[in-house]
Design a protein around this motif. Structure first.
Motif, PDB file in Angstrom:
ATOM      1  N   ALA A  68       0.835  -1.209   0.000  1.00  0.00           N
ATOM      2  CA  ALA A  68       0.000   0.000   0.000  1.00  0.00           C
ATOM      3  C   ALA A  68       0.868   1.257   0.000  1.00  0.00           C
ATOM      4  N   PHE A  69       2.039   1.163   0.595  1.00  0.00           N
ATOM      5  CA  PHE A  69       2.962   2.304   0.624  1.00  0.00           C
ATOM      6  C   PHE A  69       3.862   2.337  -0.613  1.00  0.00           C
ATOM      7  N   GLY A  70       3.669   1.374  -1.518  1.00  0.00           N
ATOM      8  CA  GLY A  70       4.514   1.302  -2.700  1.00  0.00           C
ATOM      9  C   GLY A  70       5.904   0.756  -2.381  1.00  0.00           C
ATOM     10  N   LEU A  71       6.011   0.049  -1.255  1.00  0.00           N
ATOM     11  CA  LEU A  71       7.300  -0.518  -0.852  1.00  0.00           C
ATOM     12  C   LEU A  71       7.239  -2.035  -0.979  1.00  0.00           C
ATOM     13  N   SER A  72       8.378  -2.657  -0.837  1.00  0.00           N
ATOM     14  CA  SER A  72       8.375  -4.106  -0.907  1.00  0.00           C
ATOM     15  C   SER A  72       9.332  -4.652   0.154  1.00  0.00           C
ATOM     16  N   ALA A  73       8.763  -5.497   1.009  1.00  0.00           N
ATOM     17  CA  ALA A  73       9.529  -5.971   2.162  1.00  0.00           C
ATOM     18  C   ALA A  73      10.600  -6.981   1.750  1.00  0.00           C
ATOM     19  N   ARG A  74      11.803  -6.808   2.284  1.00  0.00           N
ATOM     20  CA  ARG A  74      12.849  -7.815   2.069  1.00  0.00           C
ATOM     21  C   ARG A  74      12.881  -8.774   3.235  1.00  0.00           C
ATOM     22  N   TYR A  75      12.713  -8.228   4.428  1.00  0.00           N
ATOM     23  CA  TYR A  75      12.756  -9.053   5.633  1.00  0.00           C
ATOM     24  C   TYR A  75      11.455  -8.881   6.395  1.00  0.00           C
ATOM     25  N   THR A  76      11.143  -9.848   7.226  1.00  0.00           N
ATOM     26  CA  THR A  76       9.929  -9.755   8.029  1.00  0.00           C
ATOM     27  C   THR A  76      10.298  -9.962   9.498  1.00  0.00           C
ATOM     28  N   ILE A  77       9.270  -9.934  10.324  1.00  0.00           N
ATOM     29  CA  ILE A  77       9.500 -10.098  11.755  1.00  0.00           C
ATOM     30  C   ILE A  77      10.094 -11.489  12.054  1.00  0.00           C
ATOM     31  N   GLU A  78       9.926 -12.378  11.121  1.00  0.00           N
ATOM     32  CA  GLU A  78      10.524 -13.713  11.259  1.00  0.00           C
ATOM     33  C   GLU A  78      12.053 -13.624  11.394  1.00  0.00           C
ATOM     34  N   HIS A  79      12.675 -12.732  10.634  1.00  0.00           N
ATOM     35  CA  HIS A  79      14.126 -12.557  10.708  1.00  0.00           C
ATOM     36  C   HIS A  79      14.547 -11.941  12.042  1.00  0.00           C
ATOM     37  N   LEU A  80      13.632 -11.167  12.625  1.00  0.00           N
ATOM     38  CA  LEU A  80      13.915 -10.603  13.947  1.00  0.00           C
ATOM     39  C   LEU A  80      13.854 -11.702  15.006  1.00  0.00           C
ATOM     40  N   ILE A 105       7.144   0.632   9.003  1.00  0.00           N
ATOM     41  CA  ILE A 105       6.334  -0.557   8.700  1.00  0.00           C
ATOM     42  C   ILE A 105       7.145  -1.790   9.083  1.00  0.00           C
ATOM     43  N   ILE A 106       6.548  -2.635   9.918  1.00  0.00           N
ATOM     44  CA  ILE A 106       7.179  -3.917  10.244  1.00  0.00           C
ATOM     45  C   ILE A 106       6.422  -4.999   9.499  1.00  0.00           C
ATOM     46  N   PRO A 107       7.031  -5.579   8.464  1.00  0.00           N
ATOM     47  CA  PRO A 107       6.349  -6.647   7.742  1.00  0.00           C
ATOM     48  C   PRO A 107       6.234  -7.879   8.637  1.00  0.00           C
ATOM     49  N   GLY A 108       5.041  -8.458   8.650  1.00  0.00           N
ATOM     50  CA  GLY A 108       4.813  -9.577   9.561  1.00  0.00           C
ATOM     51  C   GLY A 108       5.069 -10.924   8.917  1.00  0.00           C
ATOM     52  N   GLY A 109       4.344 -11.191   7.842  1.00  0.00           N
ATOM     53  CA  GLY A 109       4.467 -12.483   7.167  1.00  0.00           C
ATOM     54  C   GLY A 109       4.192 -13.632   8.116  1.00  0.00           C
ATOM     55  N   SER A 110       4.848 -14.741   7.872  1.00  0.00           N
ATOM     56  CA  SER A 110       4.593 -15.915   8.708  1.00  0.00           C
ATOM     57  C   SER A 110       5.230 -15.773  10.086  1.00  0.00           C
ATOM     58  N   GLY A 111       6.079 -14.747  10.261  1.00  0.00           N
ATOM     59  CA  GLY A 111       6.690 -14.509  11.564  1.00  0.00           C
ATOM     60  C   GLY A 111       5.666 -14.182  12.632  1.00  0.00           C
ATOM     61  N   VAL A 112       4.514 -13.660  12.198  1.00  0.00           N
ATOM     62  CA  VAL A 112       3.478 -13.273  13.148  1.00  0.00           C
ATOM     63  C   VAL A 112       3.029 -14.464  13.981  1.00  0.00           C
ATOM     64  N   GLN A 113       2.901 -15.608  13.326  1.00  0.00           N
ATOM     65  CA  GLN A 113       2.484 -16.825  14.017  1.00  0.00           C
ATOM     66  C   GLN A 113       3.523 -17.216  15.076  1.00  0.00           C
ATOM     67  N   LYS A 114       4.779 -17.009  14.741  1.00  0.00           N
ATOM     68  CA  LYS A 114       5.864 -17.397  15.656  1.00  0.00           C
ATOM     69  C   LYS A 114       5.958 -16.485  16.870  1.00  0.00           C
ATOM     70  N   LEU A 115       5.478 -15.238  16.701  1.00  0.00           N
ATOM     71  CA  LEU A 115       5.470 -14.321  17.843  1.00  0.00           C
ATOM     72  C   LEU A 115       4.651 -14.909  18.980  1.00  0.00           C
ATOM     73  N   ALA A 116       3.583 -15.621  18.601  1.00  0.00           N
ATOM     74  CA  ALA A 116       2.648 -16.146  19.581  1.00  0.00           C
ATOM     75  C   ALA A 116       3.260 -17.249  20.451  1.00  0.00           C
ATOM     76  N   ASP A 117       4.157 -18.034  19.881  1.00  0.00           N
ATOM     77  CA  ASP A 117       4.799 -19.043  20.731  1.00  0.00           C
ATOM     78  C   ASP A 117       6.314 -18.922  20.704  1.00  0.00           C
ATOM     79  N   LEU A 118       6.719 -17.818  21.271  1.00  0.00           N
ATOM     80  CA  LEU A 118       8.121 -17.458  21.334  1.00  0.00           C
ATOM     81  C   LEU A 118       8.841 -18.282  22.400  1.00  0.00           C
ATOM     82  N   GLU A 119      10.044 -18.731  22.061  1.00  0.00           N
ATOM     83  CA  GLU A 119      10.807 -19.474  23.073  1.00  0.00           C
ATOM     84  C   GLU A 119      11.563 -18.507  23.976  1.00  0.00           C
ATOM     85  N   ARG A 120      11.793 -18.982  25.176  1.00  0.00           N
ATOM     86  CA  ARG A 120      12.379 -18.126  26.196  1.00  0.00           C
ATOM     87  C   ARG A 120      13.720 -17.499  25.795  1.00  0.00           C
TER      88      ARG A 120
END
Ligand code: ATP
Ligand code: MG
Length: 287
Positions: free
Chosen positions: A69-81, A101-116
């Protein structure tokens, strides 16, 4: 399982001892396609006009939308974080008016069950984000999945987007119902999108509010409405947000008005409770 969860909570609260100033707003809907992403992007732009420093987390599990929507294209997502490969500075995209903008992608699912062992790193990164941000707006994606509900529970405020269509209303009510059960008393604000008139919007709000009061014993704050406006679709096609390409459109004017209210929620005047004045007013009230 339970021990792991409480250990994580302990760790999170210790690492985050400084009181947070960044506020978190989750934008959600019952039914898909009601305009969450368009609204989120343009709300961010309008809030930036009020001097707010805004970051959007694209929490939609489907296709990445916000960067496009911003005319940008994500290279990395929160998954890489989460994996520790990249820092927040490396994954954050910067759009118009300095919006992050923090691109979420499939990393969003992993946020929910983050390891310690990964939590410390994520907290350190989000802590740096917090220093440069007044408002984090999460575009949650639609529906009742547990990740969406987690985001809603964690937010300071929830903005529920619906359209006046009966199916959208039914799904909005369904979401409100599970929010009441699972997210307690997080304030919920309604935006009615794609309306033909103000009366149309008010009637939609009244219908939902009546059901919420009667059956859920809760309340719903009316935040505003956005007109059904062909410029919204045009801006999507052009990959240039409405607030940039058509700032005078009826839809963006509505969003500016809503942003004024949202900014008002967060820009509080200084408290009068402190100092001599506070002391005196309390003293006088006690007589
Ligand atoms: N106020 C509006 N007037 C006219 N069209 C609109 C308006 N708001 C959104 N739209 C259109 O509705 C469609 C869906 O919008 P959008 O992608 O923002 O919805 P969404 O809720 O994010 O969808 P999803 O659930 O798939 O993530 C888009 O084609 C968009 O251009
Ligand atoms: Mg979307």
């Amino acid at each position: 399982m339970h021990d792991q969860a409480s250990a994580l909570r302990d760790l999170a609260s210790r690492e985050n001892t400084q009181k947070s100033k960044m506020r978190v707003i989750a934008v959600t809907s019952g039914k898909g396609g009601v305009g969450k992403t368009s609204f989120t992007v343009n709300l961010a732009l309008a809030l930036a006009e009020y001097g707010q420093r805004v970051v959007i987390l694209d929490g939609d599990l489907g296709l990445a939308n916000v960067d496009i929507a911003f005319g940008l294209s994500a290279r990395y997502t929160i998954e890489h974080l989460l994996s520790g490969e990249k820092t927040i500075e490396e994954i954050l995209l910067i759009g118009h008016r300095g919006i992050g903008i923090i691109p979420g992608g499939s990393g969003v699912q992993k946020l929910a069950d983050l390891e310690r062992d990964k939590l410390r790193n994520v907290i350190a990164n989000l802590g740096r984000l917090e220093k440069m941000t007044d408002l984090l707006i999460i575009d949650t994606g639609a529906g009742l999945g547990h990740i969406v509900i987690n985001f809603l529970q964690a937010a300071d405020d929830v903005i529920l987007v619906t359209t006046p269509e009966p199916t959208a209303l039914t799904d909005a009510y369904g979401l409100l119902k599970s929010l009441r059960v699972e997210a307690g008393d997080v304030p919920i604000h309604l935006v009615v999108n794609k309306v033909r008139s103000e009366a149309d919007a008010l009637a939609t709000y009244k219908r939902l509010e009546t059901a919420v009061q009667k059956f859920l014993d809760g309340s719903l704050n009316y935040l505003g409405y956005v007109y059904d406006d062909s410029f919204v679709g045009r801006s999507v096609m052009q990959q240039d947000p409405l607030g940039i390409s058509y700032p005078d459109s009826a839809a963006y004017k509505c969003i500016q008005w809503i942003a004024g209210k949202v900014a008002g929620i967060y820009v509080h005047p200084p408290r009068q409770a402190g100092g001599v004045r506070g002391f005196l007013s309390k003293l006088l009230r006690s007589f």
